[in-house]
Design a protein around this motif. Structure first.
Motif, mmCIF file in Angstrom:
data_model
loop_
_atom_site.group_PDB
_atom_site.id
_atom_site.type_symbol
_atom_site.label_atom_id
_atom_site.label_comp_id
_atom_site.label_asym_id
_atom_site.label_seq_id
_atom_site.Cartn_x
_atom_site.Cartn_y
_atom_site.Cartn_z
ATOM 1 N N ILE A 5 6.994 -42.194 5.850
ATOM 2 C CA ILE A 5 8.097 -41.883 6.754
ATOM 3 C C ILE A 5 7.779 -42.245 8.211
ATOM 4 N N GLY A 6 6.521 -42.066 8.626
ATOM 5 C CA GLY A 6 6.140 -42.423 9.999
ATOM 6 C C GLY A 6 6.309 -43.905 10.270
ATOM 7 N N GLU A 7 5.949 -44.719 9.280
ATOM 8 C CA GLU A 7 6.104 -46.170 9.424
ATOM 9 C C GLU A 7 7.578 -46.554 9.426
ATOM 10 N N LEU A 8 8.379 -45.902 8.577
ATOM 11 C CA LEU A 8 9.822 -46.155 8.570
ATOM 12 C C LEU A 8 10.422 -45.817 9.934
ATOM 13 N N ALA A 9 10.005 -44.699 10.487
ATOM 14 C CA ALA A 9 10.488 -44.301 11.811
ATOM 15 C C ALA A 9 10.093 -45.336 12.858
ATOM 16 N N LYS A 10 8.852 -45.764 12.811
ATOM 17 C CA LYS A 10 8.346 -46.752 13.777
ATOM 18 C C LYS A 10 9.115 -48.075 13.664
ATOM 19 N N ARG A 11 9.360 -48.517 12.443
ATOM 20 C CA ARG A 11 10.007 -49.817 12.238
ATOM 21 C C ARG A 11 11.491 -49.805 12.559
ATOM 22 N N THR A 12 12.127 -48.635 12.541
ATOM 23 C CA THR A 12 13.576 -48.569 12.787
ATOM 24 C C THR A 12 13.936 -47.938 14.120
ATOM 25 N N GLY A 13 12.991 -47.274 14.756
ATOM 26 C CA GLY A 13 13.273 -46.590 16.015
ATOM 27 C C GLY A 13 13.888 -45.211 15.816
ATOM 28 N N ALA A 14 13.983 -44.772 14.576
ATOM 29 C CA ALA A 14 14.504 -43.441 14.278
ATOM 30 C C ALA A 14 13.367 -42.428 14.359
ATOM 31 N N THR A 15 13.729 -41.175 14.518
ATOM 32 C CA THR A 15 12.703 -40.128 14.455
ATOM 33 C C THR A 15 12.538 -39.687 13.005
ATOM 34 N N VAL A 16 11.420 -39.075 12.715
ATOM 35 C CA VAL A 16 11.173 -38.537 11.378
ATOM 36 C C VAL A 16 12.247 -37.508 11.039
ATOM 37 N N GLU A 17 12.611 -36.687 12.015
ATOM 38 C CA GLU A 17 13.639 -35.667 11.799
ATOM 39 C C GLU A 17 14.978 -36.297 11.443
ATOM 40 N N THR A 18 15.318 -37.387 12.110
ATOM 41 C CA THR A 18 16.572 -38.088 11.829
ATOM 42 C C THR A 18 16.569 -38.630 10.402
ATOM 43 N N ILE A 19 15.471 -39.208 10.001
ATOM 44 C CA ILE A 19 15.355 -39.750 8.639
ATOM 45 C C ILE A 19 15.545 -38.635 7.621
ATOM 46 N N ARG A 20 14.873 -37.527 7.832
ATOM 47 C CA ARG A 20 15.015 -36.391 6.903
ATOM 48 C C ARG A 20 16.451 -35.883 6.870
ATOM 49 N N TYR A 21 17.078 -35.860 8.041
ATOM 50 C CA TYR A 21 18.473 -35.404 8.124
ATOM 51 C C TYR A 21 19.392 -36.331 7.328
ATOM 52 N N TYR A 22 19.223 -37.632 7.475
ATOM 53 C CA TYR A 22 20.060 -38.582 6.734
ATOM 54 C C TYR A 22 19.807 -38.501 5.229
ATOM 55 N N GLU A 23 18.592 -38.165 4.853
ATOM 56 C CA GLU A 23 18.315 -37.934 3.429
ATOM 57 C C GLU A 23 19.076 -36.695 2.951
ATOM 58 N N LYS A 24 18.988 -35.638 3.736
ATOM 59 C CA LYS A 24 19.663 -34.386 3.380
ATOM 60 C C LYS A 24 21.172 -34.598 3.270
ATOM 61 N N GLU A 25 21.728 -35.429 4.146
ATOM 62 C CA GLU A 25 23.158 -35.740 4.143
ATOM 63 C C GLU A 25 23.517 -36.786 3.091
ATOM 64 N N ARG A 26 22.523 -37.251 2.369
ATOM 65 C CA ARG A 26 22.675 -38.239 1.296
ATOM 66 C C ARG A 26 23.173 -39.606 1.789
ATOM 67 N N LEU A 27 22.857 -39.907 3.042
ATOM 68 C CA LEU A 27 23.139 -41.243 3.557
ATOM 69 C C LEU A 27 22.018 -42.196 3.161
ATOM 70 N N LEU A 28 20.831 -41.660 3.088
ATOM 71 C CA LEU A 28 19.671 -42.428 2.622
ATOM 72 C C LEU A 28 19.311 -41.930 1.233
ATOM 73 N N PRO A 29 19.035 -42.845 0.321
ATOM 74 C CA PRO A 29 18.607 -42.403 -1.007
ATOM 75 C C PRO A 29 17.266 -41.685 -0.925
ATOM 76 N N GLU A 30 17.086 -40.772 -1.825
ATOM 77 C CA GLU A 30 15.834 -40.033 -1.870
ATOM 78 C C GLU A 30 14.678 -41.018 -2.073
ATOM 79 N N PRO A 31 13.618 -40.861 -1.299
ATOM 80 C CA PRO A 31 12.479 -41.773 -1.445
ATOM 81 C C PRO A 31 11.634 -41.401 -2.666
ATOM 82 N N PHE A 32 10.768 -42.327 -3.016
ATOM 83 C CA PHE A 32 9.768 -42.039 -4.037
ATOM 84 C C PHE A 32 8.788 -41.048 -3.445
ATOM 85 N N ARG A 33 8.024 -40.406 -4.303
ATOM 86 C CA ARG A 33 6.994 -39.477 -3.835
ATOM 87 C C ARG A 33 5.638 -39.920 -4.368
ATOM 88 N N SER A 34 4.657 -39.837 -3.514
ATOM 89 C CA SER A 34 3.293 -40.165 -3.934
ATOM 90 C C SER A 34 2.719 -38.980 -4.709
#
Length: 142
Positions: A5-34
């Motif tokens: 998620i940190g790399e995704l944030a860095k590459r898109t300019g979004a914050t980690v919190e924003t990414i999590r929020y968009y996941e929660k809102e189902r705008l972003l598909p749920e990521p895989f989990r390690s």
């Protein structure tokens, strides 16, 4: 290639919190989990997140973004509804511009209530805010 998620944030300019929020809102598909339960994202997440972020910079609502994402995901679909959505958004922006101009006018009237440094107890701006007279004068200037 999978990224955290940190790399995704860095590459898109979004914050980690924003990414999590968009996941929660189902705008972003749920990521895989390690195995360690870290979120792992694909290249497709990057493109989708950039699309969402661009829509948001245009002040589009989450519902508008959801609608646009549906069309983006179905490239052969007729985009007439997309045109309509954008026309409605343009109208909403025009309405907001009118509201902001009215707000500016209101603030300008309020600002004229006090034109020098005085003790706060003598401040015309504070007095007008307290007794609502700034609204009355605003309506008189129409």
């Amino acid at each position: 290639m999978l990224i955290k998620i940190g790399e995704l944030a860095k590459r898109t300019g979004a914050t980690v919190e924003t990414i999590r929020y968009y996941e929660k809102e189902r705008l972003l598909p749920e990521p895989f989990r390690s195995e360690g339960n870290y979120r792992l994202y694909r290249e497709s997440h990057i493109g989708r997140l950039q699309f969402i972020l661009h829509c948001r910079t245009l002040d589009m609502t989450l519902d508008e973004v959801r609608t646009l994402l549906k069309y983006w995901e179905e490239p052969n679909r007729d985009c007439g509804d997309v045109d309509d959505l954008l026309d409605e958004h343009i109208q909403a922006v025009e309405t907001r511009i009118k509201e902001l101009k009215q707000l500016k006018k209101h603030l300008s009237v309020l600002r004229k209530k006090c034109d020098s440094e005085t003790p706060a107890k003598s401040c015309g701006i504070l007095d007008a805010l307290a007794d609502n007279s700034c609204h009355e004068n605003l309506h008189e200037t129409h």
